[in-house]
Design a protein around this motif. Structure first.
Motif, short mmCIF file in Angstrom:
data_model
loop_
_atom_site.label_atom_id
_atom_site.label_comp_id
_atom_site.label_asym_id
_atom_site.label_seq_id
_atom_site.Cartn_x
_atom_site.Cartn_y
_atom_site.Cartn_z
N SER A 2 141.41 89.19 17.74
CA SER A 2 140.62 89.27 19.24
C SER A 2 140.78 90.69 20.08
N HIS A 3 139.38 90.97 20.73
CA HIS A 3 139.20 92.54 20.87
C HIS A 3 139.09 91.76 22.61
N TYR A 4 138.80 91.11 22.56
CA TYR A 4 138.47 90.28 24.56
C TYR A 4 139.34 89.46 24.85
N SER A 5 139.21 89.27 25.93
CA SER A 5 139.97 88.27 26.21
C SER A 5 139.00 86.86 26.40
N ILE A 8 135.65 87.16 29.01
CA ILE A 8 135.11 88.54 29.06
C ILE A 8 134.54 88.08 27.37
N ALA A 9 134.64 87.61 26.89
CA ALA A 9 133.68 87.21 25.08
C ALA A 9 133.16 86.23 25.92
N MET A 12 129.75 88.32 27.39
CA MET A 12 129.54 89.12 26.67
C MET A 12 128.07 88.21 25.46
N GLU A 31 128.84 97.99 21.78
CA GLU A 31 130.31 96.91 21.72
C GLU A 31 131.04 97.18 20.23
N LYS A 34 132.60 100.84 20.14
CA LYS A 34 133.36 100.43 20.74
C LYS A 34 134.66 100.42 20.26
N LEU A 35 134.86 99.76 19.37
CA LEU A 35 135.65 98.67 18.71
C LEU A 35 136.41 99.32 18.01
#
Length: 81
Positions: A2-5, A8-9, A12, A31, A34-35
């Motif tokens: 999990s990269h985003y809360s 936020i997901a 997106m 995106e 960035k990861l």
């Protein structure tokens, strides 16, 4: 992974769904890059797009010096009379 809360997901996903095909192909790779490692798989699953689409978008981004832009307005349209 999990990269985003969750909030936020969701934002997106909602944003991605408003984009046309060309802009989806540009947004998802940004995106993913960035990861870093695993970014393509993660963004593909999150946004529900094919990893090949993201890879194609990355290739397009790397091959372009400048985004192709066409004028949306007529020349002088933003000038005061």
């Amino acid at each position: 992974m999990s990269h985003y809360s969750p909030a936020i997901a969701i934002q997106m996903i909602l944003f991605y769904n408003t984009l046309n095909e060309r802009y989806r192909r540009r947004y998802a790779p940004v995106e993913a890059v960035k990861l870093g490692h695993g970014g393509i798989a993660f963004i593909s699953e999150l946004l529900g797009c094919v990893p090949k689409t993201i890879s194609r978008g990355i290739a397009e981004m790397e091959s372009e010096e400048q985004p192709n832009s066409t004028c949306q307005r007529k020349k002088g349209a933003d000038e005061n009379p």
